[in-house]
Design an enzyme around this catalytic site. Structure first.
Site, PDB file in Angstrom:
ATOM      1  N   GLU A 152     -11.554 -10.628   7.166  1.00 26.51           N
ATOM      2  CA  GLU A 152     -11.118 -10.140   8.484  1.00 26.51           C
ATOM      3  C   GLU A 152     -12.258  -9.332   9.075  1.00 26.51           C
ATOM      4  O   GLU A 152     -13.118  -8.859   8.340  1.00 26.51           O
ATOM      5  CB  GLU A 152      -9.942  -9.157   8.356  1.00 26.51           C
ATOM      6  CG  GLU A 152      -8.696  -9.672   7.727  1.00 26.51           C
ATOM      7  CD  GLU A 152      -7.796  -8.491   7.306  1.00 26.51           C
ATOM      8  OE1 GLU A 152      -7.868  -7.421   7.908  1.00 26.51           O
ATOM      9  OE2 GLU A 152      -7.048  -8.676   6.349  1.00 26.51           O
ATOM     10  N   LYS A 166     -13.887  -6.011  10.371  1.00 26.25           N
ATOM     11  CA  LYS A 166     -13.672  -4.589  10.100  1.00 26.25           C
ATOM     12  C   LYS A 166     -13.841  -3.850  11.418  1.00 26.25           C
ATOM     13  O   LYS A 166     -14.912  -3.875  12.018  1.00 26.25           O
ATOM     14  CB  LYS A 166     -14.695  -4.085   9.079  1.00 26.25           C
ATOM     15  CG  LYS A 166     -14.542  -2.620   8.749  1.00 26.25           C
ATOM     16  CD  LYS A 166     -15.434  -2.217   7.602  1.00 26.25           C
ATOM     17  CE  LYS A 166     -15.343  -0.741   7.258  1.00 26.25           C
ATOM     18  NZ  LYS A 166     -14.417   0.102   7.968  1.00 26.25           N
ATOM     19  N   ARG A 194      -8.086   4.329  10.466  1.00 30.69           N
ATOM     20  CA  ARG A 194      -7.028   3.698   9.689  1.00 30.69           C
ATOM     21  C   ARG A 194      -5.717   4.453   9.881  1.00 30.69           C
ATOM     22  O   ARG A 194      -5.705   5.688   9.771  1.00 30.69           O
ATOM     23  CB  ARG A 194      -7.442   3.743   8.209  1.00 30.69           C
ATOM     24  CG  ARG A 194      -6.473   3.084   7.252  1.00 30.69           C
ATOM     25  CD  ARG A 194      -6.831   1.635   7.068  1.00 30.69           C
ATOM     26  NE  ARG A 194      -5.957   0.966   6.123  1.00 30.69           N
ATOM     27  CZ  ARG A 194      -6.245   0.785   4.843  1.00 30.69           C
ATOM     28  NH1 ARG A 194      -7.378   1.239   4.345  1.00 30.69           N
ATOM     29  NH2 ARG A 194      -5.414   0.135   4.047  1.00 30.69           N
ATOM     30  N   ARG A 248      -4.754   7.888   7.214  1.00 29.20           N
ATOM     31  CA  ARG A 248      -4.823   7.262   5.893  1.00 29.20           C
ATOM     32  C   ARG A 248      -4.608   8.258   4.772  1.00 29.20           C
ATOM     33  O   ARG A 248      -4.323   7.884   3.641  1.00 29.20           O
ATOM     34  CB  ARG A 248      -6.143   6.530   5.713  1.00 29.20           C
ATOM     35  CG  ARG A 248      -7.343   7.447   5.610  1.00 29.20           C
ATOM     36  CD  ARG A 248      -8.544   6.615   5.279  1.00 29.20           C
ATOM     37  NE  ARG A 248      -9.252   7.238   4.171  1.00 29.20           N
ATOM     38  CZ  ARG A 248     -10.441   6.873   3.786  1.00 29.20           C
ATOM     39  NH1 ARG A 248     -11.060   5.879   4.377  1.00 29.20           N
ATOM     40  NH2 ARG A 248     -11.032   7.491   2.784  1.00 29.20           N
ATOM     41  N   GLU A 260      -5.480  -0.573  12.266  1.00 28.50           N
ATOM     42  CA  GLU A 260      -6.579   0.236  12.776  1.00 28.50           C
ATOM     43  C   GLU A 260      -6.224   0.764  14.159  1.00 28.50           C
ATOM     44  O   GLU A 260      -5.871  -0.014  15.060  1.00 28.50           O
ATOM     45  CB  GLU A 260      -7.847  -0.632  12.856  1.00 28.50           C
ATOM     46  CG  GLU A 260      -9.127   0.152  12.976  1.00 28.50           C
ATOM     47  CD  GLU A 260      -9.619   0.653  11.625  1.00 28.50           C
ATOM     48  OE1 GLU A 260      -8.973   0.354  10.580  1.00 28.50           O
ATOM     49  OE2 GLU A 260     -10.647   1.353  11.615  1.00 28.50           O
TER      50      GLU A 260
END
Lengths: 335, 523
Positions: free
Chosen positions: B225, B227, B232, B247, B272
């Site tokens: 995928e 980035k 996050r 996160r 994200e």
């Protein structure tokens, strides 16, 4: 009165007395040197004539052999010699064996160059004696009020407690080879510890030299001759450079202690990799420095190496005319 | 407080992870409630005293100590707590008794602003230097003694002989001083009820890819995928509750209403957080305008609209999917995105590839804005908390490089206090150097010593802790991206600048010119 700065000057080679044509603790080889004490940044090799205490001269001979001065003149504390109309005498500085303040008198004024010093008792040298003067020249290694060294007894007790707590681990204590190592040995003995203490080879010569001046260290043994098993739970002294060196691999699970005034600041202790920081210093802490400035009562203060700014600020507050001398070449590692 | 201070002190000097765990587990075993629980809270960042800030300590110290001497000391020591604890004048007369950790925590939580200085001064008088240090560290937050929240939780798990994942799962339902947790771990109480409705689930993290490892990995085992260059987050919606977590599990729902509003599904999603306009990702600098705020005004919200690009689904309508292979979760996620419509959520696409070489080309050439590299995830990987080995990899793009000239140096803090470790560097604009950034890492300890020596020998001017240096040293600086900025004289701001090489050999005339940098700006 002739202003002292007109006859005692800051030069790239160190403090220079013009009428006497001599340097105090010159940082390079000169014709005539007066040396306060034996640490390598103050006592350098290659001078033609050297004036110092007999112990300092002995230390220089042991370190530099034939480079320790062509002519060596030993004088006792309090003895006065005259060179070119300048009177020179030495007073105890309490820093290491043989350490002295240089008292210079010329044209009606007296300057005391204290070299490195401390005020607390040290079983391996004569205590500091304050000498009243017109200009006091002081070091400033620990000249910040965060530096207040605890008592030696407390720090040695910390070491001995750890030795009792970790009987399987060799306690590797980093200590500067001249002065600190011998003082630690005496302090450990004074605390009642009578087992053998093991020495790194680099500490042997100077420790023998101290013993020659009548200082008793008890049972000392060379660490290189011991087996790993023998060193478990033992105290081993080594110069700071050997702590993280391959040399220490011979030791069983060594616990690294480091004896230095810098150990007061955690970040410094961690930088040195010390697990057991011992705050033991041969330099005056903040309280000792400020007390000394008051004791000598000099109207002028010249500050040499270290944290000059804070000490100048403090002294100025007392009405003393204080300034930092820009002397280079003196180090403050491992003090 | 004494035992807590001793713990912090020994942790601070202990470099070995296992020995730190031993010290912590031993503390939890020896020290009773609630002291041990408050210690755990301090180590995991679970205590926040709104009124007890660094400024309070500064104020108290400068009432008792010459401010010039304090500033010089602080500059030298590089740590406020340590400076204040060492410089605090000891009272020789016998004073009040030293407080316990419980006294400190409970008093700080219940005392108003007016009474606080007097109480704290009394504590400082009653404690020794180590105790004062621990107190100030505790009050002002950020212990920085080399113990992460994760390590402290690991020690708790070791103490109770349970798996760390169990602790992590429970964590967000627990409150200091964690008496129910310790009761369970020492066998004298039931396992606390985790009340998992909309709870944070510990996230799974990736390792940086070592390109040499690619030979050993088979492309068919992995999904790739993009980035995304954002933050996050985890969205947890259940039982009428909707929460947005960072996160590390901090709740930030209030700062991003456009995400939380209109959520009517029941799921826990991993993705994200990005600023997105018309389906395009804005530069990270835009997102920074929205981060670290408790709430957001209408203008900021309209100018920097946020969205979440989803890449994993952990729970779907109460069903825990974390033990499924990633490929299966991915299929569920794609179906979920088809089914559910939310204006600020979309799917992070997979990047099809058949060989590592092909993927390397995509990584190099993939031109979509907001991409900072690729993620590689094993198709069979379960969703595991922490950073398990060999499952997920991040493969960032190569950084941009410039040759810059060191202009100023500042002393570091913490471990690097007394070293000049923060460097401002610049590039040429005509025949003038303009500062373009500041870097404080990328060099080894040995290089730092060399740089420090160089700074001291090449100082031309001093401004407090900052030294201006001779413009004679070139460094190769690596960075992740460039933006326009009004804060810097050059009009540019770099992302993650760090030294990649020190060019002792390179003449300053050959350093880069500002035009080279401007060419790297996003259009």
């Amino acid at each position: 009165m002739v202003k002292p700065e007109s006859w005692l000057k800051t030069t790239p080679g160190g403090l220079y007395c013009e009428p006497g044509d001599f340097y105090i603790d010159p940082t390079r080889a000169v014709e005539r040197a007066v040396v306060t004490h034996g640490h390598a940044d103050h006592a350098r090799p290659g001078h033609a004539k050297v004036l110092a205490t007999d112990a300092t001269l002995a230390i220089m001979r042991s370190r530099y052999d034939d480079q320790s001065g062509i002519t060596q003149q030993a004088i006792a504390y309090g003895e006065v010699v005259e060179i070119g109309g300048v009177k020179i005498s030495l007073a105890p500085a309490g820093h290491v064996l043989g350490s002295a303040q240089v008292v210079v008198e010329y044209a009606g004024s007296r300057v005391v160059v204290s070299g490195d010093y401390k005020r607390r008792p040290d079983p391996t040298c004569v205590p500091f004696e304050p000498v009243s003067c017109d200009v006091f020249v002081t070091e400033a290694t620990f000249a910040l009020p965060v530096f207040r060294h605890p008592s030696d007894e407390q720090e040695i007790a910390k070491l001995l407690r750890s030795v009792a707590l970790f009987p399987d681990r060799a306690h590797l204590v980093g200590a500067y080879a001249l002065g600190k190592a011998q003082r630690l040995l005496r302090l450990i003995r004074l605390a009642g510890y009578d087992r053998p203490i093991w020495l790194h080879g680099a500490l042997q010569n100077l420790t023998d030299l101290y013993a020659g001046f009548g200082i008793d260290f008890g049972d000392l043994r060379p660490a290189t001759e011991a087996t790993k098993v023998e060193l478990a739970g033992q105290i081993v002294l080594a110069p700071p450079g050997a702590l993280a060196d391959r040399w220490s691999r011979r030791l069983p699970d060594p616990l690294t202690a480091m004896a230095s005034g810098w150990m007061r600041v955690r970040a410094r202790a961690r930088q040195r990799g010390a697990e057991l920081p011992l705050i033991i210093s041969d330099h005056a802490d903040w309280d000792e420095l400020t007390r000394t400035i008051r004791d000598v009562g000099a109207p002028r203060l010249w500050v040499t190496h270290g944290r000059e700014e804070a000490l100048v600020h403090y002294a100025t507050g007392l009405g003393i005319e204080a300034e930092a001398l820009s002397l280079v070449g003196y180090e403050d590692e491992d003090s | 407080m004494k035992r807590f201070a001793d713990l912090l002190d020994s942790l601070a000097y202990q470099p070995q992870r296992n020995a730190k765990l031993r010290l912590l587990a031993d503390h939890f075993a020896r020290v009773p409630d609630p002291e041990r629980g408050y210690a755990l809270a301090a180590l995991t960042g679970g205590l926040d005293f709104a009124l007890a800030k660094a400024g309070l300590i500064r104020g108290l110290v400068t009432e008792r100590v010459d401010p010039v001497l304090f500033e010089l000391s602080y500059d030298y020591v590089g740590d406020l707590a340590e400076t204040a604890s060492l410089i605090w004048p000891e009272r020789t007369e016998a004073g009040n008794a030293a407080p316990t950790l419980r006294d400190v925590v409970e008093t700080l939580n219940s005392t108003g602003k007016a009474n606080l200085p007097g109480i704290v001064a009394g504590w400082l008088d009653a404690l020794d230097a180590d105790g004062r240090w621990a107190l100030i560290k505790l009050m002002t937050g950020g212990l920085r003694i080399g113990v992460s929240a994760r390590l402290a939780k690991t020690a708790v798990a070791q103490f109770g002989n349970v798996d760390i994942a169990e602790i992590e799962e429970l964590w967000h339902a627990l409150e200091p001083p964690y008496e129910d947790l310790f009761a369970w771990l020492s066998g004298s109480g039931p396992k606390p009820d985790p009340n998992l409705a909309a709870a944070f689930r510990p996230v799974m993290l990736a390792h940086p890819l070592d390109e040499q490892d690619l030979e050993k990995l088979s492309p068919s085992d992995f999904l790739a995928e993009w980035k995304w260059d954002g933050a996050r987050v985890q969205i947890a919606a259940d039982g009428g509750r909707v929460r947005l977590y960072t996160r590390s599990g901090d709740e930030v729902s209030g700062a991003f209403p456009e995400i939380v509003e209109g959520v009517d599904f029941q799921a826990t999603l991993d993705g994200e957080l990005l600023v997105m306009r018309d389906g395009l990702v804005a530069p990270f600098g835009d997102l920074q305008r929205r981060l670290n705020r408790k709430s957001v005004g209408p203008k900021l919200r309209a100018d920097f609209p946020c969205a979440v690009r989803l890449y994993d689904i952990l729970l779907d309508a109460g069903e825990d999917l974390r033990s499924l292979p990633f490929q299966a979760r991915r299929d569920r996620l794609e179906a979920w995105v088809e089914r559910i419509s939310h204006p600020r959520l979309d799917l992070s696409p997979t990047v099809p590839f058949s060989s590592w070489d092909e993927l390397a080309c995509l990584r190099r050439d993939g031109a979509e804005p907001g991409v900072e590299g690729l993620m590689l995830k094993r198709a069979d990987s379960a969703y595991m908390p922490g950073r398990p080995k060999g499952l997920w990899f991040k493969w960032k793009r190569d950084p941009a490089l410039i040759d810059a000239v060191v202009m100023y140096a500042q002393r570091g803090h913490g471990k690097r206090s007394s070293f000049y470790s923060d460097y401002t560097f610049g590039v040429w604009r005509g025949d003038e150097l303009v500062p373009v950034g500041k870097a404080y890492f990328g060099f080894t300890d040995a290089e730092l010593r060399e740089l420090d020596r160089w700074v001291r020998a090449n100082t031309v001017n001093r401004f407090g802790p900052v030294r201006e240096v001779e413009k004679s040293l070139v460094v190769e600086v690596a960075f992740e991206g460039l933006q326009r900025s009004t804060r810097h004289k050059s009009g540019l701001a770099m992302r993650f600048p760090r030294f990649s090489r020190i060019r002792w050999d390179k003449p300053v005339e050959e350093a880069d010119v500002i035009e080279n940098l401007e060419a790297l700006l996003p259009r």
